[in-house]
Design a protein around this motif. Structure first.
Motif, PDB file in Angstrom:
ATOM      1  N   SER A 253       0.884  -1.160  -0.046  1.00 20.67           N
ATOM      2  CA  SER A 253      -0.065  -0.178  -0.152  1.00 20.67           C
ATOM      3  C   SER A 253       0.852   1.223   0.070  1.00 20.67           C
ATOM      4  O   SER A 253       2.066   1.084   0.093  1.00 20.67           O
ATOM      5  N   ASN A 254       0.219   2.399  -0.264  1.00 29.24           N
ATOM      6  CA  ASN A 254       0.971   3.565  -0.062  1.00 29.24           C
ATOM      7  C   ASN A 254       1.416   4.147   1.276  1.00 29.24           C
ATOM      8  O   ASN A 254       2.124   5.183   1.515  1.00 29.24           O
ATOM      9  N   TYR A 255       0.873   3.095   2.225  1.00 31.69           N
ATOM     10  CA  TYR A 255       1.963   3.420   3.598  1.00 31.69           C
ATOM     11  C   TYR A 255       3.322   3.149   3.495  1.00 31.69           C
ATOM     12  O   TYR A 255       4.111   3.332   4.276  1.00 31.69           O
ATOM     13  N   TYR A 256       3.633   2.456   2.532  1.00 33.50           N
ATOM     14  CA  TYR A 256       5.235   2.150   2.256  1.00 33.50           C
ATOM     15  C   TYR A 256       5.584   3.201   1.099  1.00 33.50           C
ATOM     16  O   TYR A 256       4.848   3.461   0.271  1.00 33.50           O
ATOM     17  N   GLN A 257       6.550   3.811   1.396  1.00 36.59           N
ATOM     18  CA  GLN A 257       7.172   4.969   0.482  1.00 36.59           C
ATOM     19  C   GLN A 257       8.708   4.529   0.230  1.00 36.59           C
ATOM     20  O   GLN A 257       9.327   3.931   1.161  1.00 36.59           O
ATOM     21  N   LEU A 258       9.053   4.969  -0.796  1.00 40.20           N
ATOM     22  CA  LEU A 258      10.599   4.524  -1.434  1.00 40.20           C
ATOM     23  C   LEU A 258      11.437   5.336  -0.211  1.00 40.20           C
ATOM     24  O   LEU A 258      11.346   6.452  -0.029  1.00 40.20           O
ATOM     25  N   ALA A 259      12.554   4.405   0.136  1.00 43.17           N
ATOM     26  CA  ALA A 259      13.392   4.868   1.023  1.00 43.17           C
ATOM     27  C   ALA A 259      14.102   6.557   0.443  1.00 43.17           C
ATOM     28  O   ALA A 259      14.344   6.532  -0.605  1.00 43.17           O
ATOM     29  N   VAL A 260      14.199   7.267   1.281  1.00 44.08           N
ATOM     30  CA  VAL A 260      14.921   8.783   1.132  1.00 44.08           C
ATOM     31  C   VAL A 260      16.191   8.464   0.320  1.00 44.08           C
ATOM     32  O   VAL A 260      16.508   9.264  -0.449  1.00 44.08           O
ATOM     33  N   GLU A 261      17.210   7.473   0.506  1.00 40.13           N
ATOM     34  CA  GLU A 261      18.311   7.335  -0.086  1.00 40.13           C
ATOM     35  C   GLU A 261      18.019   6.907  -1.493  1.00 40.13           C
ATOM     36  O   GLU A 261      19.154   7.099  -2.384  1.00 40.13           O
ATOM     37  N   ASP A 262      17.019   6.611  -1.786  1.00 37.43           N
ATOM     38  CA  ASP A 262      16.802   5.827  -3.163  1.00 37.43           C
ATOM     39  C   ASP A 262      15.998   7.201  -3.966  1.00 37.43           C
ATOM     40  O   ASP A 262      15.991   6.981  -5.187  1.00 37.43           O
ATOM     41  N   VAL A 263      15.545   8.237  -3.350  1.00 39.71           N
ATOM     42  CA  VAL A 263      15.036   9.273  -4.102  1.00 39.71           C
ATOM     43  C   VAL A 263      15.717  10.373  -4.487  1.00 39.71           C
ATOM     44  O   VAL A 263      16.336  11.146  -3.630  1.00 39.71           O
ATOM     45  N   LEU A 264      15.934  10.855  -5.816  1.00 35.19           N
ATOM     46  CA  LEU A 264      16.577  11.760  -6.208  1.00 35.19           C
ATOM     47  C   LEU A 264      15.771  13.062  -6.336  1.00 35.19           C
ATOM     48  O   LEU A 264      16.403  14.064  -6.143  1.00 35.19           O
ATOM     49  N   MET A 265      14.574  13.052  -6.792  1.00 36.91           N
ATOM     50  CA  MET A 265      13.696  14.120  -7.196  1.00 36.91           C
ATOM     51  C   MET A 265      12.336  13.742  -6.526  1.00 36.91           C
ATOM     52  O   MET A 265      11.835  12.666  -6.848  1.00 36.91           O
ATOM     53  N   LEU A 266      11.845  14.446  -5.786  1.00 35.69           N
ATOM     54  CA  LEU A 266      10.581  14.231  -5.030  1.00 35.69           C
ATOM     55  C   LEU A 266       9.334  14.296  -6.099  1.00 35.69           C
ATOM     56  O   LEU A 266       9.459  15.322  -7.131  1.00 35.69           O
ATOM     57  N   ALA A 267       8.751  13.415  -6.236  1.00 37.17           N
ATOM     58  CA  ALA A 267       7.534  13.309  -7.334  1.00 37.17           C
ATOM     59  C   ALA A 267       6.448  12.249  -7.159  1.00 37.17           C
ATOM     60  O   ALA A 267       6.756  11.547  -5.816  1.00 37.17           O
ATOM     61  N   PRO A 268       5.207  12.383  -7.436  1.00 37.23           N
ATOM     62  CA  PRO A 268       4.188  11.625  -7.020  1.00 37.23           C
ATOM     63  C   PRO A 268       4.752  10.032  -7.635  1.00 37.23           C
ATOM     64  O   PRO A 268       5.607   9.946  -8.398  1.00 37.23           O
ATOM     65  N   GLY A 269       4.001   9.037  -7.146  1.00 37.72           N
ATOM     66  CA  GLY A 269       4.119   7.819  -7.448  1.00 37.72           C
ATOM     67  C   GLY A 269       5.505   6.973  -6.749  1.00 37.72           C
ATOM     68  O   GLY A 269       5.801   5.946  -7.227  1.00 37.72           O
TER      69      GLY A 269
END
Length: 610
Positions: free
Chosen positions: A530-546
């Motif tokens: 579910s969307n209670y799980y979000q991609l770990a911040v160290e994997d996120v380069l740019m904030l975006a939906p999805g």
């Protein structure tokens, strides 16, 4: 005794043994450096306050450069500050200081009698007097070392490269690494007690008040290692005691509204142990908490009461066992299956290195081996390289760079940055004072978990239903049939005592870009989260939906097998709540069968290590 303190407004106050009090004209501003100079002579007391690098916004109420006050000994004694209590003897501080202190010194008749070099970190419990007069100070309960001083330029962030810029210690009124309790009872264990996880049972002889929901029984856990010189079993179960100490007395539920933040879909209900922690701040905090001044807690120790390290503790976020409680499911599985094993701890591997794993064919991790030292990583890697087998039955493992103080191994240190974190180390303070090494994630030191176990941290979430593993096409090939012998199900772990499924809490995924070996076999992948799980911040380069589990394919748990040239192998499940599936239905389930199959195969391998 002369006392230099801050009053209730934050203004510096000088108090002499005969009760003369000198107070500065205004409070010090938070997170600013000042030089305080107190002078006491036979006929005069003086307190000078100098703002270092004053700002244009400074005003009359703030001590300015060169500002100070003095009084004659013969003048009327003014009222004592609230944090300096005058008795018939010398003044005694009634409050504790929050903030940094740098380069304190005492002069007598113009000669420096003592000068404490806080940049000398040979022993973190000692403030070294560099005058040669031997007036060394003792530091209690672990104030933070390797802290930037007033002269830090920002050109280096390693205190070993410019120690003169790290002459500060950060003191906190809630520092605690040793409760200093006296020994009230001693238990002598039988000499032939098998290695395992045990507890001392304490029973109250008094009646427990009705308003307390806890029974009058407590269990204090401990591990018994294999006897020195004893023949080792071929299976070693490693309790993640570094993680236990990191989470010791964690109080995040009292700071954050997780339901409002959209992190969970179920009510947060504190149990007895969490309510006990809320009522007793004197027990000290975890590496997840903040000090009362807002700075992060970077030291933790087991020399204090730890109510959330109990076999019956239920983590408030899952309303289910976590850490020790979840690891006891693995212990119960071993016992139910009749598997002989020894118990080791993180602390033993950190102390003894690769030698701690000598003689074991299979090493099994706990459910959350998140905190690891370099020595521990080296030991596990050496075990696998030599042909040993590793079963990683958890998630979010091998994540934070962690050190034990060489002089006080009960004290662990972490400096947080870049990963999923509850606080961030201040600029210039990312190196661990106990070892000097760079803190943060092992990933940023090119030692990602993926390289060691094939998977690495990618997400976390806490909803009511964790999805099961879905077997891959690869898992049906003949070369992997041994792992799924007796299992006809396509879904693995659609049940469990923790979050109702196999893939939940914190997740690890296979990722070649992060170092997962090219021969890694992905045997199963979690169903959609579910969307209670979000991609770990160290994997996120740019904030975006999805970036949530419903839309992002990188939010998942992967079950993998990695074969090694020396004959050993690594089996990883990449999920913290996985062990909660083992005892389901009296251990008669596909998760328990899968783990038994892998363990049997690993135990019977003719690897080069033996």
């Amino acid at each position: 005794m002369v006392a230099l303190a801050l009053d209730e407004t934050g203004a510096p106050v000088l108090t002499t043994p005969d009760g003369v009090v000198v107070r500065a004209s205004g409070p010090l501003l938070e997170r600013r450096w000042y030089r305080l100079t107190a002078t006491v002579t036979a006929d005069r007391c003086q307190l000078a306050v100098t703002a270092l690098n004053p700002l244009p916004a400074d005003h009359d109420g703030t001590p300015q450069s060169g500002a100070g006050v003095s009084v004659d000994r013969a003048s009327e004694v003014v009222a004592a500050a609230l944090d300096v209590v005058t008795h018939s003897g010398p003044p005694v501080p009634a409050g504790l200081y929050n903030g940094k202190i740098e380069a304190p010194q005492v002069r007598v008749d113009g000669t420096v009698a003592a000068r404490w070099a806080f940049e000398d970190m040979t022993d973190l419990a000692v403030a070294v007097d560099i005058t040669g007069n031997g007036h060394h100070g003792e530091l209690h309960n672990g104030p933070a070392r390797a802290m930037t001083g007033s002269n830090w330029t920002g050109d280096v962030d390693d205190f070993r490269q410019a120690p003169e810029q790290y002459g500060a210690i950060h003191f906190h009124d809630d520092d605690l690494i040793d409760a200093g309790w006296e020994i009230d009872a001693t238990v002598t264990l039988p000499a032939d007690l098998p290695s395992g996880v045990y507890a001392i049972r304490l029973r109250s002889v008094d009646t427990v008040p009705a308003e307390l929901p806890s029974p009058d029984v407590d269990h204090i856990p401990f591990a018994v290692l294999p006897a020195v010189g004893a023949t080792r079993k071929n299976v070693a179960f490693v309790l993640p005691t570094f993680t236990y100490v990191a989470y010791a007395n964690e109080r995040l539920m009292h700071r954050l509204d997780y339901e409002a933040a959209g992190i969970t879909d179920h009510p947060i209900v504190p149990g007895f142990h969490d309510r006990l922690l809320a009522e007793h701040p004197e027990f000290g905090s975890s590496l997840y908490d903040h000090h009362s001044d807002g700075s992060g807690v970077c030291y933790s120790s087991f020399l204090r009461p730890i109510p959330n390290l109990r076999p019956d503790y239920r983590m408030w976020l899952q309303n289910a066992p976590r850490h020790l409680g979840a690891d006891l499911y693995t212990v119960a599985f071993f016992d139910h299956a009749g598997i002989e094993y020894d118990v080791l701890t993180d602390h033993d591997i950190d102390a003894d290195g690769a030698a701690a794993l000598d003689g074991y064919q299979v090493v099994v991790t706990g459910s959350h081996p998140e905190y690891y030292s370099g020595t521990m990583l080296d030991a596990v890697q050496a075990h696998v390289d030599a042909g040993g087998c590793l079963m990683y039955l958890g998630g979010n493992g091998f994540y934070w760079v962690t050190s034990a103080d060489p002089r006080r191994p009960e004290v662990l240190e972490v400096r947080r940055s870049a990963g999923i974190r509850t606080w961030e180390a201040a600029p210039g303070e990312h190196h661990l004072s106990s070892t000097g090494e760079r803190g943060g994630l092992w990933r940023w030191r090119d030692r990602s978990p993926n390289k060691l176990v094939g998977v690495g941290m990618c997400s976390q979430g806490w909803d009511e239903k964790a999805p099961p593993f879905i077997r891959s096409e690869l898992s049906y090939r003949p070369e992997y049939s041994w792992a799924f012998e007796g299992i006809d199900d396509h879904e693995i772990g659609d049940f469990g005592l923790i979050m109702n499924g196999a893939c939940g809490d914190e997740l690890d995924r296979y990722d070649p870009a992060l170092g997962s070996p090219p021969n890694t076999a992905v045997l199963a992948t979690s169903g959609r989260h579910s969307n209670y799980y979000q991609l770990a911040v160290e994997d996120v380069l740019m904030l975006a939906p999805g970036l949530g589990g419903a839309d992002c394919a990188e939010v998942r748990s992967d079950m993998v097998l990695v074969e090694h040239a020396a004959g050993g192998a690594v089996f990883s499940v990449g999920s913290i709540c996985f062990t909660g599936c083992l005892p389901w239905n009296g251990f008669d389930n596909n998760v328990s069968r899968l783990v038994q199959n892998v363990l049997t195969n690993f135990r019977n391998r003719n690897s080069k290590k033996f």
